[in-house]
Motif scaffolding. Structure first.
Motif, PDB file in Angstrom:
ATOM      1  N   GLY B  76       9.539   8.854   1.936  1.00  0.00           N
ATOM      2  CA  GLY B  76       9.312   7.927   0.835  1.00  0.00           C
ATOM      3  C   GLY B  76       9.829   6.526   1.065  1.00  0.00           C
ATOM      4  N   GLU B  77      10.553   6.315   2.166  1.00  0.00           N
ATOM      5  CA  GLU B  77      11.141   4.996   2.399  1.00  0.00           C
ATOM      6  C   GLU B  77      10.037   3.957   2.571  1.00  0.00           C
ATOM      7  OE1 GLU B  77      14.654   4.655   2.501  1.00  0.00           O
ATOM      8  OE2 GLU B  77      14.011   2.585   2.192  1.00  0.00           O
ATOM      9  N   PRO B  78      10.106   2.858   1.800  1.00  0.00           N
ATOM     10  CA  PRO B  78       9.074   1.829   1.968  1.00  0.00           C
ATOM     11  C   PRO B  78       8.953   1.405   3.425  1.00  0.00           C
ATOM     12  CG  PRO B  78      10.376   1.352   0.039  1.00  0.00           C
ATOM     13  CD  PRO B  78      11.027   2.530   0.708  1.00  0.00           C
ATOM     14  N   GLY B  79       7.742   1.318   3.897  1.00  0.00           N
ATOM     15  CA  GLY B  79       7.512   0.890   5.270  1.00  0.00           C
ATOM     16  C   GLY B  79       7.530   2.022   6.281  1.00  0.00           C
ATOM     17  N   THR B  80       7.657   3.261   5.840  1.00  0.00           N
ATOM     18  CA  THR B  80       7.692   4.393   6.774  1.00  0.00           C
ATOM     19  C   THR B  80       6.446   5.251   6.603  1.00  0.00           C
ATOM     20  OG1 THR B  80      10.040   4.433   6.315  1.00  0.00           O
ATOM     21  CG2 THR B  80       9.215   6.171   7.692  1.00  0.00           C
ATOM     22  N   PHE B  81       5.774   5.521   7.699  1.00  0.00           N
ATOM     23  CA  PHE B  81       4.605   6.394   7.628  1.00  0.00           C
ATOM     24  C   PHE B  81       4.428   7.206   8.896  1.00  0.00           C
ATOM     25  CE2 PHE B  81       2.652   2.901   9.970  1.00  0.00           C
ATOM     26  CZ  PHE B  81       3.234   1.783   9.392  1.00  0.00           C
ATOM     27  N   VAL B 228       5.506   0.126  12.001  1.00  0.00           N
ATOM     28  CA  VAL B 228       5.545  -1.335  11.989  1.00  0.00           C
ATOM     29  C   VAL B 228       4.540  -1.866  10.973  1.00  0.00           C
ATOM     30  CG1 VAL B 228       5.338  -3.420  13.383  1.00  0.00           C
ATOM     31  CG2 VAL B 228       6.138  -1.291  14.441  1.00  0.00           C
ATOM     32  N   SER B 229       5.048  -2.695  10.044  1.00  0.00           N
ATOM     33  CA  SER B 229       4.151  -3.246   9.025  1.00  0.00           C
ATOM     34  C   SER B 229       4.626  -4.632   8.615  1.00  0.00           C
ATOM     35  CB  SER B 229       4.096  -2.316   7.809  1.00  0.00           C
ATOM     36  OG  SER B 229       5.349  -2.285   7.169  1.00  0.00           O
ATOM     37  N   GLY B 230       3.906  -5.247   7.722  1.00  0.00           N
ATOM     38  CA  GLY B 230       4.253  -6.584   7.262  1.00  0.00           C
ATOM     39  C   GLY B 230       3.441  -7.630   8.000  1.00  0.00           C
ATOM     40  N   MET B 299       9.753  -3.774   8.931  1.00  0.00           N
ATOM     41  CA  MET B 299       8.856  -4.662   8.189  1.00  0.00           C
ATOM     42  C   MET B 299       9.146  -6.098   8.572  1.00  0.00           C
ATOM     43  SD  MET B 299       8.637  -2.870   4.457  1.00  0.00           S
ATOM     44  CE  MET B 299      10.359  -2.482   4.217  1.00  0.00           C
TER      45      MET B 299
END
Lengths: 157, 392
Positions: B76-81, B228-230, B299
């Motif tokens: 559930g951590e934002p930025g984790t998939f 990796v996102s953002g 991010m």
């Protein structure tokens, strides 16, 4: 046997009749009815032989369980950081315009409920949303129209 | 852009040899396998970094009649998939890891706790589990894995909250100790591992601990899957070696204008550009600079982003996801959010930010679980490094 008892019996076949079966039971009822009513919760409490307050406590803790009636399709638009950076607000505006409702509301025809939710784990393909269980990613104001149209057609069939 | 960082392919490589590897591994003694895990230096990939071999040994040493192994897929951590991708591409590695653990600790029941956001993965996972159960029969191992669905609660990624949730309760963390290896699901000894950790055990059993240990740096061995996102031209999932500097990471993945990187999601740390060179990605154990552990969320923010908006978004997240059980977290998160809003509107002087920083320190010390404790990480690293953006 009431419809709720039927659902409980079905879930109990794999999860038992103790409290550990509570979350799967609530999930199954919600999936079926798109609402958890007080009567449902009292019924579940009776079947599992626990207090109704405990059932209510669990039911209201989780964001994917609701005690208010939702539409046939629940749209959960991700509002967490990367989706926000990639234009979530434009998607939300478009959804509000298309459905003529605000987040937290259901369309009068009972087809769509619009909500915002926390990270869906699709950050590399944001903006993203779930419609019931199905993820939709790389949303644009254009493709969101097609997606909504598709679900609306399905609902009306 | 030059690509400096070595891309690895251990986790996602699928050679269709899970039956052979499982057979070979099960033929070895428990003690040998635990020694291999400890020698490999594998630490929990959910972010907390507990040595996996030690965790399995602690559970094995408990002589209870009933034990459990749970795969934590409540990502559930934002930025984790990354866990989603691992479960999609190589579920057999995760299941093999669970089976070996089950043999070692002597348990017959395993669970995959899957977040409800990933419901669409169930048919795929059930197929993998079905095949796996056939394999278990073939090897005459009495071990079964079931999927247990979460219902949309970030806090349930915390292991004891996850147990509560599985027991039909509100997902409120327990006091620790006792630890899960002695008192976990239903009060029984439970090994709970992140999806990626279990997939790594497969590589260790296949290639031996040396190959794993050769990767990474002191205290942070092996490879790690990063989400990796953002602001990056190439968002996605990458397997990289531990021990890289953030500068190298940004050179590879940034858009050339990165002003900050959030390492470890909303619960992690924000690193400004001037500290990229000195920040190393790995578990604790000081190297030349500060080393930051991460569950894999990276991010990137470029100079067009307002760090006030970033922090506001994180605090919105924490206010909603705090389970509300303990006061420092329930009230603290709300006060932090109202506090930065008041400073931004000019209703409070800029010195009020120092008061809020004090509050995060109180939360770090007094909150019951990792959620409340780690709010201080992002809050203080953003406020201290981007103070002017908070005020003006």
């Amino acid at each position: 046997m009431s419809p709720i008892q039927e659902i409980i019996q079905k879930v109990s076949a794999s999860h038992g009749t103790e409290r550990i079966a509570l979350l799967p039971i609530l999930q199954a009822i919600y999936k079926n009815n798109h609402v958890l009513t007080e009567e449902d919760m009292i019924e579940v409490a009776r079947e599992l032989d626990i207090s109704a307050a405990h059932v209510y406590g669990t039911a209201t803790f989780y964001s994917f369980l609701e005690t208010q009636k939702s539409g046939k399709y629940i749209i959960r638009l991700c509002k967490t950081i990367t989706c926000m950076m990639h234009g979530k607000n434009i998607i939300l505006q478009e959804l509000e315009r298309l459905l003529k409702i605000k987040p937290g509301q259901t369309t009068p025809d009972g087809i769509f409920t619009l909500t915002e939710t926390n990270c869906l784990g699709q950050c590399h393909k944001g903006p993203a949303m779930l419609v019931n269980d199905t993820p939709h990613t790389d949303l644009t104001p254009e493709n969101i129209r097609e997606i909504i149209d598709k679900y609306r057609r399905e609902a009306l069939q | 852009m030059t690509k400096n960082l070595k891309r690895l392919d251990l986790i996602f490589k699928n050679e269709g040899d899970s039956e052979v590897i499982l057979g070979k591994t099960l033929a070895r003694s428990n003690e040998e396998l635990i020694s291999d895990l400890i020698a490999s230096g594998l630490k929990g990939r959910g972010g907390a970094g507990f040595p996996t071999g030690l965790k399995w040994r602690l559970a094995a040493d408990d002589k209870a009649d009933e034990k459990f192994i749970i795969c934590n897929a409540d990502e559930g951590e934002p930025g984790t998939f990354k866990d989603r991708e691992i479960l999609t591409s190589v579920p057999h590695k995760v299941l093999t890891g669970m089976a070996v653990c089950a043999r070692i600790i002597n348990c017959r029941q395993g669970f995959i706790y899957l977040r409800q956001e990933y419901t669409y993965l169930i048919p795929h996972l059930n197929n993998a589990i079905e095949e796996f159960h056939q394999l278990m029969k073939k090897f005459k191992v009495d071990f079964e894995v079931k999927i247990f669905m979460g219902s949309g609660a970030y806090i349930c990624g915390e292991e004891t909250a996850l147990f509560e949730s599985m027991e039909g309760k509100r997902g409120e963390p327990r006091n620790k100790p006792p630890y899960p290896t002695n008192f976990g699901y239903k009060g029984k000894p439970t090994v709970i591992n992140n999806v990626e950790t279990l997939a790594h055990t497969y590589s260790i059993f296949k290639y031996g601990p040396e190959k794993f240990r050769d990767l990474g740096v002191k205290d942070s061995r092996g490879s790690k899957v990063f989400s990796v996102s953002g602001d990056t031209p190439i968002p996605g999932i990458y397997e990289l070696e531990f021990g890289m500097t953030l500068q190298k990471f940004v050179d590879d993945f940034g858009d050339g204008d990165a002003k900050a990187v959030q390492v470890g999601g909303a619960a992690g740390f924000c690193v400004p550009r001037k500290k990229f060179e000195k920040t190393i990605i790995g578990y604790q154990g000081k190297l030349t600079g500060v080393s930051l552990p991460t569950g894999g969320s990276m991010m990137i923010f470029n100079s067009s982003r307002s760090m006030y908006n970033v922090l506001h978004n994180y605090l919105d997240f924490f206010v909603e996801e705090s389970c509300g059980q303990c006061t420092p977290c329930r009230v603290g998160t709300q006060q932090l959010l109202m506090g930065i809003q008041a400073v931004k509107r000019g209703e409070r002087p800029s010195t009020y930010l120092d008061k809020l920083l004090e509050l995060t320190e109180v939360m770090r010390v007094t909150a019951k679980c990792g959620l409340g404790q780690s709010v201080a990480n992002s809050f203080s690293s953003i406020v201290e490094n981007f103070k002017e953006e908070m005020i003006y």
